[in-house]
Scaffold this motif. Sequence first.
Motif, PDB file in Angstrom:
ATOM      1  N   ALA A 111      29.436  18.016  52.668  1.00 53.51           N
ATOM      2  CA  ALA A 111      28.151  18.154  51.967  1.00 53.51           C
ATOM      3  C   ALA A 111      27.583  16.780  51.618  1.00 53.51           C
ATOM      4  N   TRP A 112      28.439  15.868  51.172  1.00 62.42           N
ATOM      5  CA  TRP A 112      28.023  14.508  50.823  1.00 62.42           C
ATOM      6  C   TRP A 112      27.395  13.812  52.037  1.00 62.42           C
ATOM      7  N   GLN A 113      28.079  13.885  53.180  1.00 55.94           N
ATOM      8  CA  GLN A 113      27.573  13.240  54.385  1.00 55.94           C
ATOM      9  C   GLN A 113      26.229  13.831  54.806  1.00 55.94           C
ATOM     10  N   ALA A 114      26.089  15.144  54.683  1.00 60.58           N
ATOM     11  CA  ALA A 114      24.818  15.784  55.041  1.00 60.58           C
ATOM     12  C   ALA A 114      23.694  15.271  54.141  1.00 60.58           C
ATOM     13  N   LEU A 115      23.953  15.150  52.841  1.00 58.65           N
ATOM     14  CA  LEU A 115      22.937  14.639  51.920  1.00 58.65           C
ATOM     15  C   LEU A 115      22.610  13.179  52.209  1.00 58.65           C
ATOM     16  N   GLN A 116      23.625  12.383  52.519  1.00 57.76           N
ATOM     17  CA  GLN A 116      23.393  10.975  52.844  1.00 57.76           C
ATOM     18  C   GLN A 116      22.537  10.845  54.100  1.00 57.76           C
ATOM     19  N   ASN A 117      22.843  11.648  55.100  1.00 52.29           N
ATOM     20  CA  ASN A 117      22.055  11.618  56.338  1.00 52.29           C
ATOM     21  C   ASN A 117      20.617  12.041  56.076  1.00 52.29           C
ATOM     22  N   GLU A 118      20.444  13.066  55.254  1.00 57.57           N
ATOM     23  CA  GLU A 118      19.096  13.524  54.906  1.00 57.57           C
ATOM     24  C   GLU A 118      18.317  12.430  54.185  1.00 57.57           C
ATOM     25  N   GLN A 119      18.988  11.743  53.243  1.00 58.08           N
ATOM     26  CA  GLN A 119      18.330  10.677  52.484  1.00 58.08           C
ATOM     27  C   GLN A 119      17.887   9.554  53.417  1.00 58.08           C
ATOM     28  N   ARG A 120      18.780   9.137  54.322  1.00 59.15           N
ATOM     29  CA  ARG A 120      18.419   8.068  55.261  1.00 59.15           C
ATOM     30  C   ARG A 120      17.237   8.483  56.129  1.00 59.15           C
ATOM     31  N   GLU A 121      17.260   9.703  56.615  1.00 61.42           N
ATOM     32  CA  GLU A 121      16.175  10.199  57.468  1.00 61.42           C
ATOM     33  C   GLU A 121      14.859  10.262  56.696  1.00 61.42           C
ATOM     34  N   LEU A 122      14.932  10.696  55.453  1.00 57.94           N
ATOM     35  CA  LEU A 122      13.722  10.781  54.631  1.00 57.94           C
ATOM     36  C   LEU A 122      13.126   9.395  54.413  1.00 57.94           C
ATOM     37  N   PHE A 123      13.957   8.411  54.134  1.00 58.94           N
ATOM     38  CA  PHE A 123      13.431   7.057  53.955  1.00 58.94           C
ATOM     39  C   PHE A 123      12.914   6.476  55.254  1.00 58.94           C
ATOM     40  N   ARG A 124      13.602   6.741  56.362  1.00 56.95           N
ATOM     41  CA  ARG A 124      13.121   6.263  57.663  1.00 56.95           C
ATOM     42  C   ARG A 124      11.752   6.863  57.953  1.00 56.95           C
ATOM     43  N   HIS A 125      11.640   8.170  57.745  1.00 55.97           N
ATOM     44  CA  HIS A 125      10.379   8.856  57.987  1.00 55.97           C
ATOM     45  C   HIS A 125       9.288   8.326  57.039  1.00 55.97           C
ATOM     46  N   GLY A 126       9.628   8.120  55.783  1.00 58.37           N
ATOM     47  CA  GLY A 126       8.668   7.580  54.818  1.00 58.37           C
ATOM     48  C   GLY A 126       8.202   6.198  55.197  1.00 58.37           C
ATOM     49  N   ARG A 127       9.129   5.379  55.700  1.00 61.77           N
ATOM     50  CA  ARG A 127       8.769   4.033  56.136  1.00 61.77           C
ATOM     51  C   ARG A 127       7.794   4.094  57.298  1.00 61.77           C
ATOM     52  N   GLU A 128       8.058   5.005  58.238  1.00 60.65           N
ATOM     53  CA  GLU A 128       7.141   5.174  59.373  1.00 60.65           C
ATOM     54  C   GLU A 128       5.780   5.656  58.904  1.00 60.65           C
ATOM     55  N   GLN A 129       5.769   6.628  57.996  1.00 54.34           N
ATOM     56  CA  GLN A 129       4.502   7.138  57.475  1.00 54.34           C
ATOM     57  C   GLN A 129       3.712   6.037  56.783  1.00 54.34           C
ATOM     58  N   LEU A 130       4.403   5.208  56.001  1.00 53.52           N
ATOM     59  CA  LEU A 130       3.722   4.133  55.295  1.00 53.52           C
ATOM     60  C   LEU A 130       3.141   3.124  56.283  1.00 53.52           C
ATOM     61  N   GLY A 131       3.882   2.834  57.355  1.00 51.14           N
ATOM     62  CA  GLY A 131       3.363   1.929  58.380  1.00 51.14           C
ATOM     63  C   GLY A 131       2.110   2.481  59.027  1.00 51.14           C
ATOM     64  N   GLU A 132       2.126   3.789  59.327  1.00 54.44           N
ATOM     65  CA  GLU A 132       0.944   4.430  59.905  1.00 54.44           C
ATOM     66  C   GLU A 132      -0.218   4.420  58.918  1.00 54.44           C
ATOM     67  N   ALA A 133       0.080   4.698  57.649  1.00 56.79           N
ATOM     68  CA  ALA A 133      -0.972   4.697  56.629  1.00 56.79           C
ATOM     69  C   ALA A 133      -1.560   3.299  56.466  1.00 56.79           C
ATOM     70  N   ALA A 134      -0.715   2.280  56.531  1.00 51.59           N
ATOM     71  CA  ALA A 134      -1.210   0.906  56.425  1.00 51.59           C
ATOM     72  C   ALA A 134      -2.129   0.569  57.596  1.00 51.59           C
ATOM     73  N   SER A 135      -1.786   1.036  58.785  1.00 47.27           N
ATOM     74  CA  SER A 135      -2.642   0.804  59.952  1.00 47.27           C
ATOM     75  C   SER A 135      -3.991   1.489  59.777  1.00 47.27           C
ATOM     76  N   ILE A 136      -3.963   2.737  59.335  1.00 44.75           N
ATOM     77  CA  ILE A 136      -5.210   3.475  59.085  1.00 44.75           C
ATOM     78  C   ILE A 136      -6.044   2.745  58.039  1.00 44.75           C
ATOM     79  N   ALA A 137      -5.383   2.282  56.974  1.00 44.67           N
ATOM     80  CA  ALA A 137      -6.101   1.583  55.898  1.00 44.67           C
ATOM     81  C   ALA A 137      -6.739   0.300  56.416  1.00 44.67           C
ATOM     82  N   ARG A 138      -6.014  -0.451  57.236  1.00 40.14           N
ATOM     83  CA  ARG A 138      -6.574  -1.697  57.768  1.00 40.14           C
ATOM     84  C   ARG A 138      -7.823  -1.432  58.603  1.00 40.14           C
TER      85      ARG A 138
END
Length: 167
Positions: free
Chosen positions: A64-91
């Motif tokens: 269960a711990w490993q599953a949560l850790q993997n989910e957290q990493r994926e969520l941050f990776r996805h958030g980082r990508e979203q923020l990069g896309e949002a920054a491009s749109i904003a520019r």
Amino acid sequence: MSPSIRSITGSARWAVLGVFALAGAAWAGSQSPTIQRLQLAQQWLQQQAELQAALHLSPTQEIAWQALQNEQRELFRHGREQLGEAASIARVELAEPNADLPELAATLETEVDLWMTEQRALRTRKLAFYETLSAEQQAVLRNELVRRIERAEALRDTLLQIAVAAP
């Protein structure tokens, strides 16, 4: 919910958003990995490994711990990508002479809201995991959360000092 808890929750929300925005901006600012980012990632992984070891998880809890850790990493990776896309749109939008700032703000707010919805769902799963821990394991985890709050407060204080000193 008591007023003090609501205030903490509201403050925590802004702290999380601020940290997310700053971390995302740092990650989005450069496409190539840097030594500093790699060191931060290694530090986080090391801290997670130390916490995991201190918890003395059972085999079932380990899964269960490993599953949560993997989910957290994926969520941050996805958030980082979203923020990069949002920054491009904003520019692109901000380069326009008639930039629609209210529309841009609404778009960015929607992105943050979606990310926060995903974070809340993950938090719910983390809380369910917490309930499976023994009293001793829960104490270890609570102590780690206190340590993280203290680090977040130090970051907040630094950001406030920067904001006050800004022209």
